[in-house]
Design a protein around this motif. Structure first.
Motif, PDB file in Angstrom:
ATOM      1  N   THR A  27     -19.363   0.159   0.845  1.00 53.59           N
ATOM      2  CA  THR A  27     -17.843  -0.003   1.068  1.00 53.59           C
ATOM      3  C   THR A  27     -16.846   0.208  -0.255  1.00 53.59           C
ATOM      4  O   THR A  27     -15.850   0.895  -0.422  1.00 53.59           O
ATOM      5  CB  THR A  27     -17.422  -1.617   1.419  1.00 53.59           C
ATOM      6  N   THR A  31     -14.298   3.062  -0.460  1.00 51.90           N
ATOM      7  CA  THR A  31     -12.731   2.716  -1.054  1.00 51.90           C
ATOM      8  C   THR A  31     -12.370   3.867  -2.087  1.00 51.90           C
ATOM      9  O   THR A  31     -11.351   4.270  -2.162  1.00 51.90           O
ATOM     10  CB  THR A  31     -12.631   1.290  -1.625  1.00 51.90           C
ATOM     11  N   ILE A  34     -11.276   6.886  -0.530  1.00 53.24           N
ATOM     12  CA  ILE A  34     -10.035   6.763   0.189  1.00 53.24           C
ATOM     13  C   ILE A  34      -8.963   6.850  -0.841  1.00 53.24           C
ATOM     14  O   ILE A  34      -7.751   7.462  -0.519  1.00 53.24           O
ATOM     15  CB  ILE A  34     -10.028   5.433   1.150  1.00 53.24           C
ATOM     16  N   TYR A  67       1.891   4.265  12.364  1.00 51.07           N
ATOM     17  CA  TYR A  67       0.477   4.934  11.778  1.00 51.07           C
ATOM     18  C   TYR A  67       0.890   5.060  10.278  1.00 51.07           C
ATOM     19  O   TYR A  67      -0.154   4.950   9.358  1.00 51.07           O
ATOM     20  CB  TYR A  67       0.316   6.040  12.443  1.00 51.07           C
ATOM     21  N   ILE A  70       0.212   1.722   8.806  1.00 49.28           N
ATOM     22  CA  ILE A  70      -1.170   1.179   8.650  1.00 49.28           C
ATOM     23  C   ILE A  70      -1.840   1.747   7.535  1.00 49.28           C
ATOM     24  O   ILE A  70      -2.810   1.377   7.042  1.00 49.28           O
ATOM     25  CB  ILE A  70      -2.021   1.420  10.121  1.00 49.28           C
ATOM     26  N   PHE A  71      -1.696   3.251   7.386  1.00 50.14           N
ATOM     27  CA  PHE A  71      -2.211   4.027   6.272  1.00 50.14           C
ATOM     28  C   PHE A  71      -1.911   3.392   4.976  1.00 50.14           C
ATOM     29  O   PHE A  71      -3.117   3.214   4.192  1.00 50.14           O
ATOM     30  CB  PHE A  71      -1.533   5.691   6.196  1.00 50.14           C
ATOM     31  N   GLY A  74      -3.872   0.207   4.582  1.00 45.59           N
ATOM     32  CA  GLY A  74      -5.224   0.680   4.595  1.00 45.59           C
ATOM     33  C   GLY A  74      -5.467   1.169   2.914  1.00 45.59           C
ATOM     34  O   GLY A  74      -6.504   0.641   2.452  1.00 45.59           O
ATOM     35  N   VAL A  75      -4.394   1.851   2.500  1.00 49.49           N
ATOM     36  CA  VAL A  75      -4.665   2.253   1.180  1.00 49.49           C
ATOM     37  C   VAL A  75      -4.628   1.001   0.029  1.00 49.49           C
ATOM     38  O   VAL A  75      -5.489   0.807  -0.941  1.00 49.49           O
ATOM     39  CB  VAL A  75      -3.647   3.207   0.622  1.00 49.49           C
ATOM     40  N   LEU A  77      -5.192  -1.999   0.677  1.00 48.34           N
ATOM     41  CA  LEU A  77      -6.415  -2.838   0.805  1.00 48.34           C
ATOM     42  C   LEU A  77      -7.766  -2.146  -0.133  1.00 48.34           C
ATOM     43  O   LEU A  77      -8.594  -3.101  -0.563  1.00 48.34           O
ATOM     44  CB  LEU A  77      -6.861  -3.086   2.222  1.00 48.34           C
ATOM     45  N   SER A  78      -7.668  -0.887   0.259  1.00 50.42           N
ATOM     46  CA  SER A  78      -8.558  -0.092  -0.291  1.00 50.42           C
ATOM     47  C   SER A  78      -8.562  -0.553  -2.007  1.00 50.42           C
ATOM     48  O   SER A  78      -9.875  -0.325  -2.702  1.00 50.42           O
ATOM     49  CB  SER A  78      -8.679   1.381  -0.075  1.00 50.42           C
ATOM     50  N   THR A 118      -3.791  -7.871  -0.894  1.00 49.12           N
ATOM     51  CA  THR A 118      -2.909  -7.024  -0.190  1.00 49.12           C
ATOM     52  C   THR A 118      -1.815  -7.892   0.753  1.00 49.12           C
ATOM     53  O   THR A 118      -0.727  -7.092   0.668  1.00 49.12           O
ATOM     54  CB  THR A 118      -4.181  -6.452   0.919  1.00 49.12           C
TER      55      THR A 118
END
Length: 129
Positions: A27, A31, A34, A67, A70-71, A74-75, A77-78, A118
């Motif tokens: 992970t 990340t 990402i 979307y 969400i992106f 996600g970034v 969180l990464s 996050t």
């Protein structure tokens, strides 16, 4: 490839379960990838902003959709997952936290920290905006 007595030569994913530390290590690498892609997206956004409001608004439309949100989540969180797991690795570099129980606790703490950071970031961002 099988041995002569028809047994597999190595454990398969159906049999072998990766340790939690290994999953977190994978992970951490994911990340990092990402975040590299997110950096390219950031360059794209900055170039559009520098090109004028029309260019920026064409990109902003995408980031304001479901979307796009969400992106961005996600970034975020990464970013925090990579940060928290990186701090964990710094302790490992110092020779601390190698015991199985300590490693499991620090892995869970890294995940919890990433989720909390996050959530806090997005709650603050939504209340400010």
């Amino acid at each position: 490839m099988k041995s002569q007595d028809n047994r597999p030569l190595s454990p398969h994913l159906q049999i072998y379960r990766l340790p939690f530390a290994a999953i977190l290590s994978i992970t951490h690498r994911a990340t990092g990838v990402i975040l590299s892609m997110a950096a390219l997206s950031m360059i794209w956004v900055l170039a559009a902003a520098a090109s004028g409001s029309e260019s920026y608004s064409s990109i902003y439309i995408h980031f304001s959709t479901w979307y796009g949100q969400i992106f961005l989540i996600g970034v975020t969180l990464s970013l925090y997952m990579h940060l928290c797991n990186g701090i964990r690795h710094l302790f490992w570099d110092a020779g601390l936290g190698f015991e199985l129980e300590t490693a499991a606790i620090s892995a869970k703490a890294a995940i919890a920290g990433a989720v909390v950071l996050t959530s806090a970031t997005w709650l603050i961002a939504l209340n400010v905006g």
